[in-house]
Motif scaffolding. Structure first.
Motif, short mmCIF file in Angstrom:
data_model
loop_
_atom_site.label_atom_id
_atom_site.label_comp_id
_atom_site.label_asym_id
_atom_site.label_seq_id
_atom_site.Cartn_x
_atom_site.Cartn_y
_atom_site.Cartn_z
N LYS B 3 0.83 -1.20 0.00
CA LYS B 3 0.00 0.00 0.00
C LYS B 3 0.87 1.25 0.00
O LYS B 3 0.52 2.25 -0.63
CB LYS B 3 -0.94 -0.03 1.21
CG LYS B 3 -1.99 -1.11 1.05
CD LYS B 3 -3.00 -1.11 2.19
CE LYS B 3 -4.07 -2.16 1.95
NZ LYS B 3 -5.02 -2.24 3.05
N LEU B 6 1.80 1.95 -3.48
CA LEU B 6 0.70 2.58 -4.21
C LEU B 6 0.64 4.08 -3.92
O LEU B 6 0.44 4.89 -4.82
CB LEU B 6 -0.62 1.96 -3.76
CG LEU B 6 -1.14 0.79 -4.57
CD1 LEU B 6 -2.36 0.21 -3.88
CD2 LEU B 6 -1.51 1.26 -5.96
N ILE B 7 0.83 4.41 -2.64
CA ILE B 7 0.76 5.81 -2.26
C ILE B 7 1.92 6.58 -2.89
O ILE B 7 1.73 7.66 -3.47
CB ILE B 7 0.78 5.96 -0.72
CG1 ILE B 7 -0.50 5.35 -0.15
CG2 ILE B 7 0.90 7.42 -0.31
CD1 ILE B 7 -0.50 5.19 1.34
N GLN B 9 3.49 5.85 -5.54
CA GLN B 9 3.21 5.95 -6.97
C GLN B 9 2.27 7.12 -7.28
O GLN B 9 2.53 7.93 -8.16
CB GLN B 9 2.50 4.66 -7.38
CG GLN B 9 2.92 4.12 -8.71
CD GLN B 9 2.22 2.79 -8.94
OE1 GLN B 9 1.01 2.62 -8.68
NE2 GLN B 9 2.96 1.82 -9.42
N ARG B 10 1.19 7.21 -6.49
CA ARG B 10 0.24 8.28 -6.76
C ARG B 10 0.86 9.65 -6.50
O ARG B 10 0.74 10.56 -7.30
CB ARG B 10 -1.00 8.14 -5.87
CG ARG B 10 -2.15 9.00 -6.35
CD ARG B 10 -3.13 9.32 -5.24
NE ARG B 10 -2.66 10.44 -4.44
CZ ARG B 10 -2.86 11.72 -4.76
NH1 ARG B 10 -3.53 12.04 -5.83
NH2 ARG B 10 -2.38 12.67 -4.00
N GLU B 11 1.56 9.77 -5.37
CA GLU B 11 2.16 11.06 -5.03
C GLU B 11 3.15 11.47 -6.11
O GLU B 11 3.23 12.64 -6.48
CB GLU B 11 2.88 10.98 -3.67
CG GLU B 11 1.98 10.68 -2.49
CD GLU B 11 1.00 11.79 -2.20
OE1 GLU B 11 1.28 12.94 -2.57
OE2 GLU B 11 -0.07 11.52 -1.62
N GLU B 201 -3.83 19.59 1.60
CA GLU B 201 -4.81 19.32 0.54
C GLU B 201 -5.68 18.12 0.92
O GLU B 201 -6.91 18.17 0.79
CB GLU B 201 -4.07 19.02 -0.77
CG GLU B 201 -5.00 18.82 -1.95
CD GLU B 201 -4.38 17.95 -3.04
OE1 GLU B 201 -3.16 17.70 -2.99
OE2 GLU B 201 -5.13 17.54 -3.93
N GLU B 202 -5.05 17.07 1.42
CA GLU B 202 -5.82 15.87 1.79
C GLU B 202 -6.77 16.17 2.95
O GLU B 202 -7.87 15.66 3.02
CB GLU B 202 -4.88 14.74 2.19
CG GLU B 202 -4.41 13.97 0.98
CD GLU B 202 -3.26 13.04 1.30
OE1 GLU B 202 -2.83 12.99 2.46
OE2 GLU B 202 -2.79 12.38 0.36
N ILE B 207 -10.41 13.91 2.06
CA ILE B 207 -10.26 12.54 1.57
C ILE B 207 -9.49 11.71 2.58
O ILE B 207 -9.50 10.49 2.57
CB ILE B 207 -9.55 12.50 0.21
CG1 ILE B 207 -9.73 11.11 -0.40
CG2 ILE B 207 -8.08 12.89 0.32
CD1 ILE B 207 -9.16 10.92 -1.75
N ILE B 211 -8.89 7.50 3.15
CA ILE B 211 -7.63 6.80 2.93
C ILE B 211 -7.16 6.09 4.18
O ILE B 211 -6.74 4.93 4.13
CB ILE B 211 -6.56 7.79 2.43
CG1 ILE B 211 -6.96 8.29 1.05
CG2 ILE B 211 -5.20 7.12 2.36
CD1 ILE B 211 -6.02 9.29 0.47
N VAL B 215 -5.34 2.51 4.99
CA VAL B 215 -3.93 2.39 5.38
C VAL B 215 -3.72 3.12 6.70
O VAL B 215 -4.53 3.95 7.10
CB VAL B 215 -2.99 3.01 4.31
CG1 VAL B 215 -3.17 2.33 2.99
CG2 VAL B 215 -3.21 4.49 4.18
N LEU B 220 0.58 6.54 5.10
CA LEU B 220 0.21 7.64 4.21
C LEU B 220 1.26 8.73 4.27
O LEU B 220 1.70 9.25 3.24
CB LEU B 220 -1.16 8.19 4.62
CG LEU B 220 -1.67 9.38 3.83
CD1 LEU B 220 -1.80 9.07 2.36
CD2 LEU B 220 -3.02 9.85 4.36
#
Lengths: 302, 439
Positions: B3, B6-7, B9-11, B201-202, B207, B211, B215, B220
């Motif tokens: 996970k 994945l985070i 990657q997105r960031e 922002e999050e 959001i 999230i 996780v 995060l």
């Protein structure tokens, strides 16, 4: 499905949950009710393992709750949102993969849901370009895409117009029919009666009531009925087995709200009325969840 | 683990794909190189840019005028006598009137406007040279003997280490140290702030709760920090690559140009037959080779390794704090009260780096600053080109890693509570309270 046992959660000077226990049965829709600040969100966050309780334990299908269960829960928080600048499709895939789905699987299911909710044309749009209702639909997809065994929905209908609220409600019921257990937190009591099998009522960090909706409402029956008939005003003398609470009507068509006396039955009421009037309708008035809610919270605050 | 990937990657991709990232990545080196080469170009070609000055010369002794040389910036013309020239040189189209009295005392350059330092300096040099040559000739020294006597000396600063004597050019070391320290200073600010913005922002978009139901908050936070850090590395690598590419392209073009000029000059000189100018050309050549030697003397892998280490851990340490600050506030304007204490050690060290540390790399203050994790990324990078004992480097690095682990732990404890707090004015007391909350 979920056993909540003696949960205590303390925040500095404020105790958010004080020895709260409840059982949520598999396949039911469970209403978690209570006024603002009662501790609902604290409890939901503990079930989601966002925070941990100070004492007490939670069992998920009999096992102590742990990180493995995170992927089997779908959570729609009350304070919700999505990345404003990210494309909606990518965003759903991201959230689905965080719940353990592979990319192709996530893509397949996202397409299915987007079609089902008729938002497929929005796939490449950014969240900030969407209306509030659209965002809520996307958020709902993100909550259910990994087919969770347990759905936790905190005020799921806020932000929806009545039409879309109905769409979402039916989706929730369908998921429930397919076996998902639903925990449903809300202030809107009319939806509780419509959706929930059981409820628990929290107030001031304590659980003050729980059980099946039907049982609870029955236990709050107090012999109040509404009677509609054609005829004259009911002559009240000592022999009437009831007291009149409220009376309306005209032109011989009358409606009476009455309370049957202690020890008397509906049959006694009918027996008394039959010679006097032509009865159109007799219906028991069962207190609504809203009334029970207000009464319970009011009396526990007092 | 999966996970976090994945985070990350997105960031990473959500930032790298942004237009602003692409624009910044290309624009910064282009502007930077462009500015430098423009300055260099103007410096090289200044004679062509400056207009040609016409100077009338009133030479009382008559010894100088014949020896003044015209070139592409000035032309000299003899004046009949001072009095008439003084009244008419402007009218006659001259820029300046140069008056050289017989006594050589009180040479004047008259003009409508004050002469620039370039022009007056050039005249001074020429007159000085003429007088010197003349006096030397009078003393019986010829120019060949003189050229032999004039040997310019450069001091080679050598460093004695266990492995032997090493070249250590202080100037180059200074430059390199400052450059590395500046890059670290800059990137801590740029990417640390990006982490903070990401957290805000999050939080603002709400959001975050979705999230962290999937996780752990720590995952995060770490994913975001690593993701943004990789964006930083990518940007640096691209900046360096583009800069090198551009300067190589620009360099070759400039080389060709100047080679061409040199050849022309050489051809001219052969006609004139002056050998003085050949000698002057050798001096800058020596200087450049000295710099080249010094650069070659710096162990590239060692310096680069240290730079990467301090860049990475400095970034990790500071961005964890930035993340905690981001989690504590509801919008960016509220961050001000926390920003100063965080950035103070950085600003302090960087200010000190340019003045104190660089001149006293082995003073105890410099050593202390290069040990404390909050200041060491900058202080140590200044010291490294001057040579740092292995034990000091080792202690500093161990402290850096420990400091990173500690601050991340503290930051994570604040972060996990902060991201779920809305509308609460965060004070230091409040942060301390969050820190104390149990899981």
């Amino acid at each position: 499905m979920i056993s909540i046992r003696h949960i205590v959660k303390q925040y500095a000077a404020h105790r958010a949950l004080d020895d709260v226990s409840m059982e949520i049965e598999k396949g039911t829709v469970f209403g978690l009710l209570g006024p603002n600040g009662a501790g609902k969100t604290s409890l939901i966050r503990i079930i989601n393992q966002i925070t941990a309780p100070d004492s007490g334990e939670i069992l998920f299908n009999g096992e102590p709750l742990n990180q493995v269960h995170v992927d089997r829960i779908g959570y729609l928080p009350e304070e919700r949102g999505l990345y404003k600048k990210m494309e909606i499709g990518e965003q759903i895939l991201y959230l689905a993969r965080l719940k353990g789905l592979s990319r192709p699987e996530a893509l397949k299911r996202a397409k299915y849901w987007f079609e089902k909710l008729q938002i497929q044309s929005w796939w490449n749009k950014k969240i900030e370009e969407l209306s509030k209702g659209m965002q809520q639909k996307a958020q709902f997809v993100a909550t259910v895409i990994h087919e969770p065994e347990l759905l936790i929905l905190d005020e799921p209908f806020t932000g929806f117009d009545p039409v879309n609220a109905e769409v979402i409600k039916n989706e929730i019921l369908e998921l429930n029919k397919k076996g998902a257990t639903v925990i449903f937190s809300t202030h809107r009591m009319e939806s509780v009666e419509e959706l929930c099998d059981s409820i628990a009522l929290l107030n001031l960090s304590h659980k003050i009531l729980d059980g099946k909706v039907k049982t609870i409402r029955n236990s709050y029956r107090n012999g109040t009925y509404v009677l509609e008939y054609e005829g004259d005003k009911i002559p009240m003398n000592g022999s009437a087995p009831f007291a009149i609470l409220q009376e309306t009507g005209h032109d011989g068509y009358r409606q009476v709200k009455l309370k049957i006396n202690e020890g008397s039955k509906v049959n006694d009421l009918l027996h008394y009325m039959l010679p006097l009037a032509a009865i159109n309708k007799l219906e028991e008035v069962i207190p609504t969840m809203n009334e029970i809610f207000i009464q319970k919270v009011g009396s526990s605050n007092a | 683990m999966n996970k976090i990937l994945l985070i990350i990657q997105r960031e990473y991709f959500s930032r790298v794909k942004k237009k602003s990232f692409i624009v910044m990545t290309i624009l910064v080196p282009v502007l930077f190189i462009g500015m430098i080469s423009l300055i260099a170009y103007i410096a090289v070609k200044q004679n062509d840019f400056g207009d040609k000055k016409k100077i009338e010369v009133a030479d009382e002794s008559g010894r100088f005028f014949a020896r003044l040389k015209n070139d592409n910036s000035v032309t000299y013309t003899a004046a009949k006598d001072l009095a008439t020239a003084k009244s008419s040189f402007i009218k006659d189209g001259y820029d300046y009137l140069l008056y050289i009295p017989a006594s050589m005392e009180g040479v004047q350059l008259l003009g409508e406007k004050k002469a620039g330092p370039m022009t007056s300096g050039k005249i001074e040099d020429e007159l000085t040279e003429i007088i010197r040559a003349q006096r030397l000739a009078e003393a019986g020294i010829d120019s060949v003997t003189l050229a032999k006597a004039q040997k310019s000396i450069s001091v080679a600063s050598m460093q004695v280490t266990e492995k032997g004597v090493k070249d250590a050019n202080a100037g180059v070391a200074m430059g390199l140290g400052i450059l590395c320290a500046f890059l670290i200073y800059l990137s801590l600010f740029i990417y640390g702030t990006q982490v903070m913005r990401g957290v805000i922002e999050e939080k603002v978009s709400r959001i975050v709760e979705v999230i962290i139901s999937s996780v752990k908050p720590f995952q995060l936070m770490l994913g975001k920090i690593i993701g943004v850090g990789m964006v930083g590395l990518t940007q640096f690598v691209l900046w360096i690559a583009i800069s090198i590419g551009l300067s190589m392209a620009g360099g070759t073009a400039l080389m060709k140009n100047s080679m061409h000029n040199k050849q022309e000059q050489m051809a001219q000189m052969q006609h004139v037959g002056g050998n003085v100018s050949v000698a002057t050309q050798q001096v800058p050549a020596n200087e450049t080779s000295g710099v080249m030697q010094a650069i070659a003397g710096i162990p590239i892998a060692y310096t680069l390794g240290c730079f990467l280490f301090y860049f990475l851990f400095g970034y990790l340490l500071y961005s964890a704090i930035f993340a905690a600050v981001g989690s504590a506030v509801d919008n960016e304007t509220e961050t001000q009260q926390f920003m100063l204490p965080i950035t103070l050690p950085l600003i302090f060290t960087f200010a000190l780096a340019q003045s104190f540390i660089i001149n006293n790399p082995d003073s105890s203050l410099s050593i202390w600053l290069s040990m404390i994790p909050f200041t060491s990324p900058i202080a140590m990078m200044i010291r490294i080109p001057f040579g740092v004992p292995v034990w000091q480097l080792a202690v500093s690095m161990v402290l850096m890693v420990l400091g990173f682990l500690f601050t991340t732990w503290v930051a994570a404890r604040i972060y996990r509570v902060g991201i779920l707090m809305y509308g609460k004015k965060a004070s230091y007391k409040e942060l301390a309270k969050w820190f104390m909350y149990k899981e």
